[in-house]
Design a protein around this motif. Structure first.
Motif, short mmCIF file in Angstrom:
data_model
loop_
_atom_site.label_atom_id
_atom_site.label_comp_id
_atom_site.label_asym_id
_atom_site.label_seq_id
_atom_site.Cartn_x
_atom_site.Cartn_y
_atom_site.Cartn_z
N ASN A 107 0.76 -1.24 0.00
CA ASN A 107 -0.13 -0.12 0.11
C ASN A 107 0.76 1.37 -0.01
O ASN A 107 0.30 2.30 -0.25
CB ASN A 107 -1.02 -0.04 1.27
N ASP A 111 0.50 1.54 -6.49
CA ASP A 111 -0.97 1.80 -6.64
C ASP A 111 -1.48 0.13 -7.03
O ASP A 111 -0.56 -0.77 -7.40
CB ASP A 111 -1.22 2.50 -7.56
N ALA A 201 -3.62 -7.82 2.42
CA ALA A 201 -2.90 -6.41 2.55
C ALA A 201 -1.41 -6.78 3.06
O ALA A 201 -0.31 -6.10 2.42
CB ALA A 201 -3.39 -5.49 3.35
#
Length: 215
Positions: A107, A111, A201
């Motif tokens: 992150n 992108d 993530a």
């Protein structure tokens, strides 16, 4: 081009800190193993034969090795400088024996679906390169990782491209290309569950593993 090396373990030792004149014991704490599974490419942490070839290439390029007794301290000081440079950047610094692992979360580096390093992340790589160019007696694996979203082949290519993009930035900032191994592991080495948003993530990342070049 992808070259492959192995993780090196060196016992802790007592050395003299040149800044304070005091004796200190180098760290040799072993961190948790990162990831699992078999990727299409083998990285620094997998092949001792390839590591020896890499060491010969580095020495041939005039990059000197560290004497065995001083390895731990050399990496201790480098770790301390990396921690200082990377404080509050979002990049974690982990010690694994005499190796240093920098975890760069996706992150803050790229992108979505992009292999172009974010402009705001360039100063972080400048800080990393500042330390890496000061401590040249090391090899660096630049490894890309993804979550399990999307196809396996696509993820492998994305991870390779992202690792290459970070490596290109480091080379442009003065880190010798011969010191770098660039590898993509795709989705094969998760550090968290891909069943949750938070886990995915964590899995989207680029890792730099800094290993000592030992005599």
């Amino acid at each position: 081009m992808v070259m492959m090396c192995a993780l090196v373990g060196v016992a802790s030792c007592t050395t003299v800190n040149p800044y304070t004149g005091e004796q200190q014991r180098s760290k040799a704490a072993t961190g948790a193993a990162v990831g699992a599974g078999v990727g299409a490419l083998v990285g620094i942490a997998s092949s001792s034969d390839s590591k020896k070839r890499k060491e010969r290439a580095l020495k041939g390029a005039g990059i000197g090795a560290i004497a065995g007794a001083g390895v731990g301290y050399y990496m201790d000081v480098q770790e301390a400088e990396l921690r200082r440079e990377l404080e509050e950047t979002g990049v974690s610094v982990t010690r694994d024996g005499d190796n240093i692992i920098l975890n760069m979360p996706g992150n803050i580096t790229f992108d979505i679906d992009s292999a172009t390093v974010k402009g705001e992340f360039i100063p972080v790589l400048e800080s990393v390169s500042k330390v890496l160019t000061e401590y040249r007696s090391t090899m660096i694996e630049v490894a890309g990782h993804t979550d399990s979203t999307g196809g396996e082949r696509y993820n492998m290519l994305l991870s390779q491209n992202r690792a290459q993009a970070v490596a290109n930035q480091l080379i442009g900032l003065g880190v010798e290309a011969v010191r770098l191994d660039i590898v993509g592991f795709g989705q094969s080495r998760p550090i968290a569950s891909n069943d949750s948003v938070a886990g995915r993530a964590q899995n989207r990342r680029v890792e730099l593993t800094v290993l000592p070049l030992v005599e």
